[in-house]
Design an enzyme around this catalytic site. Structure first.
Site, mmCIF file in Angstrom:
data_model
loop_
_atom_site.group_PDB
_atom_site.id
_atom_site.type_symbol
_atom_site.label_atom_id
_atom_site.label_comp_id
_atom_site.label_asym_id
_atom_site.label_seq_id
_atom_site.Cartn_x
_atom_site.Cartn_y
_atom_site.Cartn_z
ATOM 1 N N ASN A 1 -9.353 -5.909 2.721
ATOM 2 C CA ASN A 1 -8.799 -6.934 2.221
ATOM 3 C C ASN A 1 -8.217 -6.094 0.935
ATOM 4 O O ASN A 1 -8.914 -6.360 -0.106
ATOM 5 C CB ASN A 1 -9.508 -7.856 1.384
ATOM 6 C CG ASN A 1 -9.323 -9.115 3.625
ATOM 7 O OD1 ASN A 1 -10.000 -8.854 3.847
ATOM 8 N ND2 ASN A 1 -8.385 -9.390 2.961
ATOM 9 N N LYS B 1 -3.603 -4.210 16.551
ATOM 10 C CA LYS B 1 -4.233 -3.148 15.863
ATOM 11 C C LYS B 1 -5.452 -2.412 16.195
ATOM 12 O O LYS B 1 -5.684 -0.712 16.720
ATOM 13 C CB LYS B 1 -4.721 -3.544 14.012
ATOM 14 C CG LYS B 1 -4.224 -3.528 13.264
ATOM 15 C CD LYS B 1 -2.940 -2.929 12.701
ATOM 16 C CE LYS B 1 -2.271 -3.114 11.339
ATOM 17 N NZ LYS B 1 -1.209 -1.612 11.006
ATOM 18 N N TYR C 1 -2.771 -10.287 15.463
ATOM 19 C CA TYR C 1 -2.546 -9.288 14.383
ATOM 20 C C TYR C 1 -4.134 -8.108 15.343
ATOM 21 O O TYR C 1 -3.268 -6.830 14.834
ATOM 22 C CB TYR C 1 -2.781 -9.404 12.628
ATOM 23 C CG TYR C 1 -2.962 -8.687 12.076
ATOM 24 C CD1 TYR C 1 -1.552 -7.365 11.991
ATOM 25 C CD2 TYR C 1 -3.754 -8.179 11.244
ATOM 26 C CE1 TYR C 1 -1.961 -6.544 10.534
ATOM 27 C CE2 TYR C 1 -4.040 -7.347 10.227
ATOM 28 C CZ TYR C 1 -3.086 -6.471 10.656
ATOM 29 O OH TYR C 1 -3.091 -5.338 9.505
ATOM 30 N N ILE D 1 1.183 -1.048 0.274
ATOM 31 C CA ILE D 1 -0.042 0.062 0.191
ATOM 32 C C ILE D 1 0.641 1.620 0.108
ATOM 33 O O ILE D 1 0.910 2.168 -0.788
ATOM 34 C CB ILE D 1 -1.111 -0.595 1.376
ATOM 35 C CG1 ILE D 1 -1.813 -0.856 1.165
ATOM 36 C CG2 ILE D 1 -1.480 1.478 1.545
ATOM 37 C CD1 ILE D 1 -3.212 -1.480 2.396
ATOM 38 N N LEU E 1 2.331 3.380 8.440
ATOM 39 C CA LEU E 1 1.672 1.975 7.718
ATOM 40 C C LEU E 1 2.784 0.228 7.995
ATOM 41 O O LEU E 1 2.111 -0.769 8.120
ATOM 42 C CB LEU E 1 1.659 2.081 5.892
ATOM 43 C CG LEU E 1 0.277 2.159 5.587
ATOM 44 C CD1 LEU E 1 -0.136 4.199 6.153
ATOM 45 C CD2 LEU E 1 0.548 2.421 3.849
ATOM 46 N N ALA E 2 4.248 1.191 8.990
ATOM 47 C CA ALA E 2 4.740 0.418 8.620
ATOM 48 C C ALA E 2 4.283 -0.760 10.399
ATOM 49 O O ALA E 2 3.707 -0.422 10.972
ATOM 50 C CB ALA E 2 6.123 0.907 9.245
ATOM 51 N N SER F 1 11.556 -5.576 6.167
ATOM 52 C CA SER F 1 10.923 -6.573 5.963
ATOM 53 C C SER F 1 10.552 -7.143 5.385
ATOM 54 O O SER F 1 10.600 -8.702 4.837
ATOM 55 C CB SER F 1 11.004 -6.930 7.560
ATOM 56 O OG SER F 1 9.447 -5.987 7.609
HETATM 57 P P1 NAD Z 1 3.280 -4.629 3.147
HETATM 58 O O1 NAD Z 1 3.663 -5.556 4.595
HETATM 59 O O2 NAD Z 1 3.559 -4.930 2.258
HETATM 60 O O3 NAD Z 1 3.604 -3.631 4.107
HETATM 61 C C1 NAD Z 1 4.393 -3.146 5.359
HETATM 62 C C2 NAD Z 1 5.169 -2.642 5.267
HETATM 63 O O4 NAD Z 1 5.992 -2.038 6.771
HETATM 64 C C3 NAD Z 1 7.054 -3.402 4.353
HETATM 65 O O5 NAD Z 1 7.550 -2.323 3.612
HETATM 66 C C4 NAD Z 1 7.235 -3.605 5.642
HETATM 67 O O6 NAD Z 1 9.171 -3.723 4.950
HETATM 68 C C5 NAD Z 1 8.085 -2.535 7.232
HETATM 69 N N1 NAD Z 1 7.971 -2.840 8.046
HETATM 70 C C6 NAD Z 1 7.775 -4.307 9.094
HETATM 71 N N2 NAD Z 1 7.719 -3.841 9.858
HETATM 72 C C7 NAD Z 1 9.209 -3.090 9.661
HETATM 73 C C8 NAD Z 1 9.210 -2.234 10.928
HETATM 74 N N3 NAD Z 1 9.765 -2.435 11.807
HETATM 75 N N4 NAD Z 1 10.092 -0.604 10.898
HETATM 76 C C9 NAD Z 1 9.395 -0.032 9.644
HETATM 77 N N5 NAD Z 1 9.495 -0.768 8.207
HETATM 78 C C10 NAD Z 1 8.771 -1.911 8.319
HETATM 79 O O7 NAD Z 1 1.724 -5.021 3.874
HETATM 80 P P2 NAD Z 1 1.085 -3.217 3.485
HETATM 81 O O8 NAD Z 1 -0.335 -4.497 2.569
HETATM 82 O O9 NAD Z 1 1.021 -2.337 2.219
HETATM 83 O O10 NAD Z 1 0.229 -3.173 4.189
HETATM 84 C C11 NAD Z 1 0.404 -2.076 4.677
HETATM 85 C C12 NAD Z 1 -0.208 -1.622 6.284
HETATM 86 O O11 NAD Z 1 -2.109 -1.392 5.820
HETATM 87 C C13 NAD Z 1 0.050 -2.487 7.349
HETATM 88 O O12 NAD Z 1 -0.329 -1.620 8.682
HETATM 89 C C14 NAD Z 1 -1.228 -3.056 7.406
HETATM 90 O O13 NAD Z 1 -1.283 -3.893 8.756
HETATM 91 C C15 NAD Z 1 -2.726 -2.338 7.032
HETATM 92 N N6 NAD Z 1 -3.469 -3.178 5.917
HETATM 93 C C16 NAD Z 1 -3.766 -3.690 5.126
HETATM 94 C C17 NAD Z 1 -4.411 -4.690 4.685
HETATM 95 C C18 NAD Z 1 -4.124 -5.341 3.039
HETATM 96 O O14 NAD Z 1 -4.846 -5.820 3.150
HETATM 97 N N7 NAD Z 1 -3.023 -5.030 2.656
HETATM 98 C C19 NAD Z 1 -5.779 -4.579 4.997
HETATM 99 C C20 NAD Z 1 -5.752 -3.278 6.397
HETATM 100 C C21 NAD Z 1 -5.022 -2.892 7.412
#
Ligand code: NAD
Length: 314
Positions: free
Chosen positions: A168, A143, A139, A12, A71-72, A34
């Site tokens: 999702n 959140k 998880y 995202i 977002l991390a 990561s």
């Molecule tokens: P993603 O795993 O692609 O992105 C998360 C990013 O955070 C990754 O690039 C990872 O390297 C980075 N990260 C993880 N731990 C870290 C740390 N300690 N320090 C710095 N960076 C760190 O996931 P995504 O799907 O892009 O999700 C982004 C956000 O949106 C997340 O917070 C997730 O919980 C939330 N979210 C996503 C969805 C979905 O369907 N994709 C749904 C609900 C919520």
């Protein structure tokens, strides 16, 4: 405006960074890689490899920033069932670290990527924000705890905070980690590769699949919307789709005869999810634009184009 996106190299985050740059904003990203890939970021973005719990690093990155997108996170429900301590450290501790750093530097707004997973099992659908949370996985707990932290200490420190409960999300070039990959890119790869599509519990569970561009639109609106302080707002498509329906749609869109393989229930999952979008419409002017078949079509086209490019490079 000047933005910092934590986790901005992720699925995202990179799309958000791209949209903000297109809109003429300045963007910095911090990501520990990561899961992310900085190669996906536009050139104009300033990228720093780092951990969200590294507060001194955040102080530097936050200078001159108007708004933080947080977002991390560690993002896998099944993985969180096995490693809850890690989820607590990154998703809860990391959120508190970001807020402390924002307070120290004087940044005024935080947009938090929360999750529809917080609702857990509910008697009624669609899910609206006033329902009592019922998290079913570490998880989801992480959140929910992060939401409470940002809204509670944001008020104490005069930081405006808004939580978007994303359902999702899916979209082109979504990465496929070997462990616990997201269902849509996994189904597409399996269908295109002639493999079986694995259904848990007969594919009866439902989800609200929301296209990446729509999620990004909601995030962009949240940075400047008035009257969103301490609000929790759903971001979904408003459509409930069972995993079995999804599998059949993937079969249609890829033009393959898919074989469905039934296995047992998955730990930490919930049975039904569909977002009520009333608040998102009222507070963010949000309207989902890309629905499942078109979104799948776009993903398949991108995947096929990408694998043609990759095979030419070899
Ligand atoms: P993603 O795993 O692609 O992105 C998360 C990013 O955070 C990754 O690039 C990872 O390297 C980075 N990260 C993880 N731990 C870290 C740390 N300690 N320090 C710095 N960076 C760190 O996931 P995504 O799907 O892009 O999700 C982004 C956000 O949106 C997340 O917070 C997730 O919980 C939330 N979210 C996503 C969805 C979905 O369907 N994709 C749904 C609900 C919520």
């Amino acid at each position: 405006m000047q933005f910092l996106i934590t986790g901005g190299a992720g699925f995202i985050g990179h799309a958000l960074a791209r949209r903000l740059v297109e809109l003429g904003h300045s963007v910095r990203v911090v990501d520990d890689l990561s899961a992310g890939d900085p190669a996906r970021l536009p050139e104009d973005v300033i990228f720093a490899r780092g951990d969200v719990n590294d507060v001194p690093r955040l102080w530097t990155l936050l200078q001159g920033v108007d708004c933080v997108y947080h977002l991390a996170a560690r993002v896998s429900v099944p993985e969180s069932v096995r490693y809850p301590r890690e989820y607590n450290t990154v998703n809860v501790g990391g959120t508190v670290s970001v807020l402390e750093a924002m307070r120290d530097v004087g940044v005024k707004r935080l947009v938090f990527a929360s999750s529809g997973a917080i609702y857990g099992e509910q008697a009624q659908q669609p899910l609206h924000e006033a329902l009592p949370p019922d998290p079913r996985s570490p998880y989801a707990v992480s959140k929910l705890a992060a939401e409470h932290y940002i809204h509670t200490i944001g008020r104490l420190w005069q930081v405006e905070t808004v939580s978007l409960r994303i359902f999702n999300a899916y979209g082109p070039l979504q990465q496929l980690p070997t462990a616990h990959p997201p269902v849509i890119p996994q189904f597409i790869r399996q269908a295109l590769g002639g493999g079986s599509l694995v259904l848990h519990n007969n594919g009866a569970q439902t989800r609200d699949f929301v296209y990446l561009d729509d999620v990004v639109s909601a995030l962009v609106a949240a940075a400047t919307a008035p009257d969103v302080d301490r609000r929790i707002i759903n971001v979904g498509s408003g459509v409930e789709t069972s995993i079995r329906e999804l599998a059949l749609a993937v079969g249609e869109v890829t033009g393959r005869d898919v074989h469905l393989l039934n296995v047992g229930a998955e730990s930490g999952g919930v049975s039904r999810m569909c977002a009520d979008l009333t608040l998102a419409r009222a507070l963010l002017g949000y309207e989902p634009k890309v629905f499942l078949r078109e979104g799948l079509q776009r993903m398949v086209e991108q995947d096929v184009r990408f694998s043609r490019l990759a095979s030419r490079e070899v």
